[in-house]
Motif scaffolding. Structure first.
Motif, PDB file in Angstrom:
ATOM      1  N   SER A  22      -5.067   0.102   4.628  1.00 15.95           N
ATOM      2  CA  SER A  22      -5.278   1.497   5.034  1.00 15.95           C
ATOM      3  C   SER A  22      -4.023   2.122   5.632  1.00 15.95           C
ATOM      4  N   ALA A  23      -2.879   1.435   5.513  1.00 12.71           N
ATOM      5  CA  ALA A  23      -1.629   1.960   6.076  1.00 12.71           C
ATOM      6  C   ALA A  23      -1.183   3.197   5.305  1.00 12.71           C
ATOM      7  N   THR A  24      -0.663   4.172   6.034  1.00 12.59           N
ATOM      8  CA  THR A  24      -0.148   5.409   5.439  1.00 12.59           C
ATOM      9  C   THR A  24       1.096   5.835   6.210  1.00 12.59           C
ATOM     10  N   GLY A  25       1.930   6.658   5.544  1.00  5.44           N
ATOM     11  CA  GLY A  25       3.056   7.233   6.268  1.00  5.44           C
ATOM     12  C   GLY A  25       4.344   6.457   6.178  1.00  5.44           C
TER      13      GLY A  25
ATOM     14  N   ALA B 276       0.370   0.018  11.688  1.00  8.80           N
ATOM     15  CA  ALA B 276      -0.752  -0.813  11.242  1.00  8.80           C
ATOM     16  C   ALA B 276      -0.631  -2.236  11.764  1.00  8.80           C
ATOM     17  N   VAL B 277       0.581  -2.786  11.761  1.00  6.90           N
ATOM     18  CA  VAL B 277       0.794  -4.140  12.285  1.00  6.90           C
ATOM     19  C   VAL B 277       0.480  -4.194  13.765  1.00  6.90           C
ATOM     20  N   ASN B 278       0.950  -3.201  14.516  1.00  5.53           N
ATOM     21  CA  ASN B 278       0.674  -3.161  15.952  1.00  5.53           C
ATOM     22  C   ASN B 278      -0.824  -3.076  16.227  1.00  5.53           C
TER      23      ASN B 278
ATOM     24  N   THR C 261       0.826  -1.210   0.000  1.00  7.00           N
ATOM     25  CA  THR C 261       0.000   0.000   0.000  1.00  7.00           C
ATOM     26  C   THR C 261       0.859   1.260   0.000  1.00  7.00           C
ATOM     27  N   VAL C 262       1.856   1.328   0.887  1.00 10.40           N
ATOM     28  CA  VAL C 262       2.676   2.542   0.962  1.00 10.40           C
ATOM     29  C   VAL C 262       3.567   2.700  -0.263  1.00 10.40           C
TER      30      VAL C 262
ATOM     31  N   ILE D 152      -9.455 -10.471   8.126  1.00 11.38           N
ATOM     32  CA  ILE D 152     -10.141  -9.222   7.781  1.00 11.38           C
ATOM     33  C   ILE D 152      -9.495  -8.037   8.499  1.00 11.38           C
ATOM     34  N   ILE D 153      -9.195  -8.199   9.773  1.00  9.72           N
ATOM     35  CA  ILE D 153      -8.575  -7.106  10.527  1.00  9.72           C
ATOM     36  C   ILE D 153      -7.195  -6.786   9.961  1.00  9.72           C
ATOM     37  N   ALA D 154      -6.392  -7.817   9.691  1.00  9.64           N
ATOM     38  CA  ALA D 154      -5.040  -7.603   9.170  1.00  9.64           C
ATOM     39  C   ALA D 154      -5.076  -6.960   7.785  1.00  9.64           C
ATOM     40  N   CYS D 155      -5.959  -7.444   6.917  1.00 10.04           N
ATOM     41  CA  CYS D 155      -6.052  -6.886   5.565  1.00 10.04           C
ATOM     42  C   CYS D 155      -6.547  -5.441   5.594  1.00 10.04           C
TER      43      CYS D 155
END
Length: 269
Positions: free
Chosen positions: A226-229, A237-239, A128-129, A218-221
């Motif tokens: 939606s990861a940014t930055g 996002a992983v945390n 994503t990033v 679903i939560i992980a995906c």
């Protein structure tokens, strides 16, 4: 209470509800794609098997290493209490059914959230990033169909298999400790387990494992997509994925267990 505090609280609640709704929408969309593509023969089986093998490699050894001490702890505690109350002959039932109904699905959920979910979130977050997901959208490819649906099916299947591994490992460990110590005979241990165990116990455990695999995916995906930055955003996002998965799976486990106890008659076979 000051107005800024109320505003922050309202914002936090709204963000939580928005995230919850987005995850439900993602789960429904990915499930529809997975089922529909399988029926129409368009499902990406190559991606499915690659992801299933990746998840197995990531989680299998940690699962076994966690299941063995878990079985040891349960066997020691159950054996000690059984000796104190003079119910050593029921050790097999308490140990085996406790592991099958609660222990194995719970350990599986933690491994799915911690090992599989974090790896999945990190992989999707990196894509994503680096704008690879946006590039897929530009080419007319749906990331949910190409990335989430195969992972969802693979995680559900791997969750079922990991649950069997955890249950078998922990129950064999408990049997070896209790019978090997001489506190209870092999026949009495197995007889108490078979007398109280029901086929629905295995169905409960496998059902929990499938649901836990689904939710963790679903939560992980969602967090990964939606990861940014940059790298820091992926780490955050992983945390968030691991923490949210563990909390969600614990709550769902309590709800399923309570429903099972209320709806399924508990009896001696």
């Amino acid at each position: 209470m000051s107005i800024p505090v109320l505003t922050r609280a309202r914002t936090t609640v709204n963000d939580g509800l928005e995230t919850f709704g987005s995850m439900i929408a993602l789960g429904l969309k990915a499930s529809r794609y997975a089922v529909g593509d399988i029926v129409r023969g368009r499902f990406s089986w190559k991606e499915f098997f690659e992801q299933a093998w990746f998840m197995t490699r990531v989680a299998l050894l940690p699962t076994i290493l966690v299941a063995i001490p878990f079985g040891v702890i349960v066997a020691i505690q159950v054996g000690a209490i059984a000796q104190q109350i003079g119910a050593v002959s029921f050790t097999g039932a308490v140990n085996g059914i406790g592991v099958l109904r609660q222990g194995a699905p719970l350990v599986t959920s933690l491994l799915m959230a911690g090992a599989v979910g974090s790896a999945m979130c990190a992989a999707l977050g990196s894509q994503t990033v680096r704008e690879e997901v946006d590039a897929m959208r530009v080419m007319g490819l749906d990331p949910v169909r190409r990335l989430v649906a195969p992972r969802l099916a693979a995680a559900t299947a791997v969750g079922l298999l990991l649950n069997v591994v955890v249950a078998a490992t922990a129950m064999i460990t408990g049997y070896a400790l209790n019978v090997g110590s001489g506190d209870v005979s092999s026949g009495a241990y197995l007889d108490s387990f078979t007398s109280f165990a029901q086929p629905t116990d295995l169905l409960l455990a496998e059902g929990k494992a499938a649901i836990f695999g689904f939710l963790a995916t679903i939560i992980a995906c969602h967090k990964g997509l939606s990861a940014t930055g940059g790298p820091k955003g992926v780490a955050d996002a992983v945390n968030q994925s691991v923490v949210l998965s563990v909390i969600t799976l614990a709550v769902v486990n309590v709800a399923i267990t309570q429903a099972y106890v209320m709806l399924v008659p508990q009896r001696i076979a």
